[in-house]
Motif scaffolding. Structure first.
Motif, mmCIF file in Angstrom:
data_model
loop_
_atom_site.group_PDB
_atom_site.id
_atom_site.type_symbol
_atom_site.label_atom_id
_atom_site.label_comp_id
_atom_site.label_asym_id
_atom_site.label_seq_id
_atom_site.Cartn_x
_atom_site.Cartn_y
_atom_site.Cartn_z
ATOM 1 N N VAL A 67 3.046 5.820 -5.600
ATOM 2 C CA VAL A 67 2.764 5.643 -7.028
ATOM 3 C C VAL A 67 1.689 4.584 -7.237
ATOM 4 C CG1 VAL A 67 3.737 4.992 -9.257
ATOM 5 C CG2 VAL A 67 5.069 6.401 -7.674
ATOM 6 N N ILE A 112 8.196 2.960 -12.150
ATOM 7 C CA ILE A 112 8.478 2.891 -10.717
ATOM 8 C C ILE A 112 8.904 1.484 -10.317
ATOM 9 C CG2 ILE A 112 6.222 2.261 -9.783
ATOM 10 C CD1 ILE A 112 8.636 4.969 -8.494
ATOM 11 N N THR A 152 3.690 4.712 -15.852
ATOM 12 C CA THR A 152 4.161 5.155 -14.537
ATOM 13 C C THR A 152 4.439 3.967 -13.627
ATOM 14 O OG1 THR A 152 2.872 7.198 -14.723
ATOM 15 C CG2 THR A 152 3.610 6.564 -12.524
#
Length: 251
Positions: free
Chosen positions: A32, A210, A206
């Protein structure tokens, strides 16, 4: 790859290594992190050249503050954070800082904007990125037998490359989703900036999400960063590397 590895007597990636939570969490974090990094690099460069009108050389020079700040984060800050907080909390904090930094870049992007307006985001993003890059890779090998360190870090490096490709494709698709890229002419600067902002927000969210996942998956104690950790069931009883050595090596 999985089918072939399962049939080999000496597989390139022994499946039991995936039983180490440090490794699997680090691989997820690297995937990620690399994706948001690659995507935001593209958005940042697009803004500098296509909106602010920077030449390629000037746009490259605009990355220097980000690079220098990242170097500072990758050094003593990463080592100290792991020693005090442990790998899980440090990775989560670093990814959270990346998300916040990228989020701060979003309001700084505007038609007729200026580079100084981007500096707060660059500073936070740089610190988080420097720490994340160092700690994610050192965490991948933490608790793994010395003779398998190369395998563990190769898995993390592969995750980085795949994550960069996937993240770049996804974020660019989001940024371009509202643009008219047909034969009607070039998109207006306002629409380009709108797309860059949306792509930046997706990247930031995002990274924040994460960071929460990493914090939940890897709740190691700070002491584990300065002494050999007790291995989980896979590979129990094999010699292990210590966290301080890992972090210093990657710093």
């Amino acid at each position: 790859f999985a089918v072939l590895e399962g049939r080999l007597r000496n597989p390139l990636l022994p499946p039991r290594l995936l039983g180490y939570r440090n490794l699997t969490t680090a691989v997820l974090a690297v995937f990620v992190f690399a994706g948001t990094l690659a995507g935001e690099y593209f958005l940042f460069t697009t803004y500098l050249q296509n909106v602010l009108g920077y030449s390629p050389l000037k746009a490259g020079q605009a990355f220097l503050p980000l690079t220098l700040i990242s170097m500072a984060g990758a050094g003593p800050l990463a080592t100290t954070s792991v020693a005090r907080l442990g790998y899980g909390a440090t990775m989560a904090l670093a990814l959270l800082l990346c998300g916040i930094g990228i989020g701060l870049l979003v309001p700084g992007m505007s038609v007729g904007g200026s580079y100084p307006a981007l500096l707060p985001g660059i500073a936070v993003w740089g610190i988080g990125g420097g720490i994340a890059f160092t700690v994610c890779f050192s965490a991948a090998g933490h608790g793994i037998a010395v003779e398998e360190q190369g395998v563990a870090n190769a898995v993390a490096s592969t995750s980085q490359q795949v994550g960069s490709a996937v993240g770049l494709a996804a974020i660019v698709a989001v940024a371009n989703s509202g643009l008219d890229l047909g034969v009607g002419g070039a998109p207006t600067p306002d629409s380009v900036v709108d797309g860059l902002r949306v792509g930046g927000l997706v990247s930031a969210v995002t990274a924040v999400v994460i960071s929460v996942v990493v914090a939940l998956l890897l709740r190691d104690r700070p002491s584990a960063a300065s002494s050999p950790a007790t291995p989980s069931a896979p590979g129990a009883g094999v010699p292990e590397a210590t966290g301080d050595e890992d972090v210093r090596a990657y710093s």
